[in-house]
Design a protein around this motif. Structure first.
Motif, PDB file in Angstrom:
ATOM      1  N   HIS A  55      39.917  37.672  41.915  1.00 17.03           N
ATOM      2  CA  HIS A  55      40.350  36.534  41.106  1.00 17.03           C
ATOM      3  C   HIS A  55      39.469  35.316  41.375  1.00 17.03           C
ATOM      4  N   LEU A  56      39.184  35.067  42.653  1.00 17.42           N
ATOM      5  CA  LEU A  56      38.349  33.927  43.018  1.00 17.42           C
ATOM      6  C   LEU A  56      36.953  34.063  42.438  1.00 17.42           C
ATOM      7  N   GLY A  57      36.403  35.285  42.511  1.00 16.49           N
ATOM      8  CA  GLY A  57      35.067  35.497  41.974  1.00 16.49           C
ATOM      9  C   GLY A  57      35.007  35.252  40.479  1.00 16.49           C
ATOM     10  N   MET A  58      36.019  35.723  39.753  1.00 17.57           N
ATOM     11  CA  MET A  58      36.034  35.498  38.304  1.00 17.57           C
ATOM     12  C   MET A  58      36.197  34.026  37.981  1.00 17.57           C
ATOM     13  N   ALA A  59      36.977  33.321  38.805  1.00 19.82           N
ATOM     14  CA  ALA A  59      37.151  31.897  38.584  1.00 19.82           C
ATOM     15  C   ALA A  59      35.830  31.152  38.762  1.00 19.82           C
ATOM     16  N   VAL A  60      35.060  31.554  39.774  1.00 20.97           N
ATOM     17  CA  VAL A  60      33.751  30.934  40.016  1.00 20.97           C
ATOM     18  C   VAL A  60      32.828  31.170  38.824  1.00 20.97           C
ATOM     19  N   VAL A  61      32.750  32.421  38.371  1.00 16.79           N
ATOM     20  CA  VAL A  61      31.842  32.760  37.270  1.00 16.79           C
ATOM     21  C   VAL A  61      32.275  32.079  35.977  1.00 16.79           C
ATOM     22  N   SER A  62      33.598  31.926  35.783  1.00 17.50           N
ATOM     23  CA  SER A  62      34.076  31.310  34.545  1.00 17.50           C
ATOM     24  C   SER A  62      33.662  29.849  34.439  1.00 17.50           C
ATOM     25  N   GLU A  63      33.295  29.252  35.579  1.00 20.24           N
ATOM     26  CA  GLU A  63      32.828  27.868  35.580  1.00 20.24           C
ATOM     27  C   GLU A  63      31.302  27.777  35.585  1.00 20.24           C
ATOM     28  N   ALA A  64      30.624  28.922  35.505  1.00 20.64           N
ATOM     29  CA  ALA A  64      29.160  28.915  35.544  1.00 20.64           C
ATOM     30  C   ALA A  64      28.596  28.270  34.289  1.00 20.64           C
ATOM     31  N   ALA A  65      27.354  27.806  34.392  1.00 18.84           N
ATOM     32  CA  ALA A  65      26.724  27.127  33.263  1.00 18.84           C
ATOM     33  C   ALA A  65      26.305  28.106  32.177  1.00 18.84           C
ATOM     34  N   ASP A  66      26.103  29.366  32.553  1.00 21.95           N
ATOM     35  CA  ASP A  66      25.622  30.363  31.608  1.00 21.95           C
ATOM     36  C   ASP A  66      26.786  30.827  30.724  1.00 21.95           C
ATOM     37  N   PRO A  67      26.769  30.520  29.420  1.00 22.53           N
ATOM     38  CA  PRO A  67      27.879  30.927  28.533  1.00 22.53           C
ATOM     39  C   PRO A  67      28.105  32.427  28.506  1.00 22.53           C
ATOM     40  N   GLU A  68      27.029  33.201  28.667  1.00 20.13           N
ATOM     41  CA  GLU A  68      27.165  34.658  28.642  1.00 20.13           C
ATOM     42  C   GLU A  68      27.988  35.142  29.843  1.00 20.13           C
ATOM     43  N   LEU A  69      27.735  34.557  31.015  1.00 16.63           N
ATOM     44  CA  LEU A  69      28.494  34.926  32.200  1.00 16.63           C
ATOM     45  C   LEU A  69      29.941  34.454  32.088  1.00 16.63           C
ATOM     46  N   GLN A  70      30.162  33.287  31.511  1.00 14.46           N
ATOM     47  CA  GLN A  70      31.521  32.801  31.313  1.00 14.46           C
ATOM     48  C   GLN A  70      32.313  33.781  30.434  1.00 14.46           C
ATOM     49  N   ALA A  71      31.696  34.211  29.350  1.00 16.26           N
ATOM     50  CA  ALA A  71      32.368  35.153  28.450  1.00 16.26           C
ATOM     51  C   ALA A  71      32.633  36.477  29.161  1.00 16.26           C
ATOM     52  N   ALA A  72      31.680  36.924  29.985  1.00 13.28           N
ATOM     53  CA  ALA A  72      31.856  38.186  30.703  1.00 13.28           C
ATOM     54  C   ALA A  72      33.011  38.095  31.691  1.00 13.28           C
ATOM     55  N   ALA A  73      33.159  36.955  32.353  1.00 11.58           N
ATOM     56  CA  ALA A  73      34.254  36.781  33.314  1.00 11.58           C
ATOM     57  C   ALA A  73      35.598  36.842  32.621  1.00 11.58           C
ATOM     58  N   ARG A  74      35.685  36.204  31.462  1.00  9.92           N
ATOM     59  CA  ARG A  74      36.951  36.221  30.731  1.00  9.92           C
ATOM     60  C   ARG A  74      37.257  37.621  30.195  1.00  9.92           C
ATOM     61  N   SER A  75      36.238  38.332  29.746  1.00 12.58           N
ATOM     62  CA  SER A  75      36.430  39.692  29.263  1.00 12.58           C
ATOM     63  C   SER A  75      36.863  40.614  30.397  1.00 12.58           C
ATOM     64  N   LEU A  76      36.246  40.458  31.552  1.00 10.95           N
ATOM     65  CA  LEU A  76      36.615  41.268  32.711  1.00 10.95           C
ATOM     66  C   LEU A  76      38.053  41.001  33.129  1.00 10.95           C
ATOM     67  N   ALA A  77      38.462  39.732  33.114  1.00 12.55           N
ATOM     68  CA  ALA A  77      39.834  39.389  33.482  1.00 12.55           C
ATOM     69  C   ALA A  77      40.829  40.065  32.546  1.00 12.55           C
ATOM     70  N   ALA A  78      40.531  40.065  31.262  1.00 12.85           N
ATOM     71  CA  ALA A  78      41.432  40.688  30.291  1.00 12.85           C
ATOM     72  C   ALA A  78      41.534  42.187  30.530  1.00 12.85           C
ATOM     73  N   LYS A  79      40.414  42.837  30.848  1.00 14.16           N
ATOM     74  CA  LYS A  79      40.434  44.275  31.090  1.00 14.16           C
ATOM     75  C   LYS A  79      41.218  44.611  32.358  1.00 14.16           C
ATOM     76  N   ILE A  80      41.072  43.796  33.394  1.00  9.95           N
ATOM     77  CA  ILE A  80      41.809  44.041  34.628  1.00  9.95           C
ATOM     78  C   ILE A  80      43.293  43.823  34.413  1.00  9.95           C
ATOM     79  N   ASP A  81      43.638  42.777  33.657  1.00 12.16           N
ATOM     80  CA  ASP A  81      45.046  42.531  33.342  1.00 12.16           C
ATOM     81  C   ASP A  81      45.686  43.752  32.688  1.00 12.16           C
ATOM     82  N   ALA A  82      44.907  44.450  31.857  1.00 10.25           N
ATOM     83  CA  ALA A  82      45.460  45.560  31.083  1.00 10.25           C
ATOM     84  C   ALA A  82      45.696  46.807  31.922  1.00 10.25           C
TER      85      ALA A  82
END
Length: 233
Positions: free
Chosen positions: A80-107
């Motif tokens: 969770h902490l790692g995804m939170a860090v990446v979601s604040e990254a400057a790279d929009p592609e990495l931000q989107a990947a973090a949110r997508s990964l979170a959704a997949k893990i939630d499922a």
């Protein structure tokens, strides 16, 4: 067996792609058929592609591409902490990947209760807020293991600060937020606290022992009873 562990085992059984009758699942898991029915509803609510009905059987209709992970609380905290860090990254592609990964893990991480509102997600709260909650995790884990009372300063959802003395019983990961279940000596009842809203958690000299009506088993029994009552209304 804890219900979360049973759900993991249930997914493992269903992964063979065959039709499984509730009676057979109940015997294998050493629970009642009624419990199997409830577990199937939980899996569906978590997005697991299970189809079937009572009297017919249940089957997993699509592969779970990310297999069920029997992660420890500490491993989920790190994830969770790692995804939170990446979601604040400057790279929009990495931000989107973090949110997508979170959704997949939630499922694919089943939980005992309905998931909290989507507004609890780290994608809504800035990383600095989430980080504030993680700083208390070592103290909370240690207090649960040692059965040590805590002096808690907490911001309620109505933004009122309260001071509590609690008996910490269990931490749970809901896919988007951590919560702490405890016996609150101020309210003389069980309370569930959002970890990210804890301002301070200070260990007290006093340890606690099991007392009737104040244990984790008592809390789980109450929640199960309330759930059963709701379903029969």
């Amino acid at each position: 067996m804890r219900r979360t562990d049973r759900l993991f085992d249930l997914i493992g059984i269903l992964r063979d792609g065959r039709l499984h009758k509730a009676a057979d699942l109940a015997r294998r898991l050493e629970v009642s058929e009624r419990t199997v029915y409830r577990d199937m509803e939980t899996l569906r609510g978590c997005g697991i592609p299970v189809e079937g009905e009572r009297g017919v059987g249940y089957i997993l209709t699509a592969p779970v591409t990310l297999p069920p992970l029997n992660l420890t609380l500490t491993e989920l905290e790190a994830l969770h902490l790692g995804m939170a860090v990446v979601s604040e990254a400057a790279d929009p592609e990495l931000q989107a990947a973090a949110r997508s990964l979170a959704a997949k893990i939630d499922a694919v991480v089943p939980e005992d209760r309905t998931a909290p509102p989507s507004g609890w997600g780290f994608a809504v709260y800035p990383f600095a807020d989430a980080q504030g909650g993680f700083t208390h995790m070592p103290t909370l884990r240690a207090a649960i293991r040692a059965r040590q009372k805590l002096a808690l300063s907490y911001w309620s959802l109505s933004d009122a600060e309260t001071e509590r003395t609690i008996r910490p019983l269990q931490m749970e990961y809901w896919g988007r937020v951590w919560t702490l279940t405890a016996w609150c000596e101020l309210r003389e009842d069980f309370r569930v606290f959002r970890v990210d809203r804890i301002q301070s958690a200070d260990p007290l000299p006093a340890l606690f022992t099991d007392e009737p009506g104040k244990t984790l088993d008592d809390y789980m029994a109450r929640m199960t009873g309330a759930s059963d009552k709701h379903r029969h209304q």
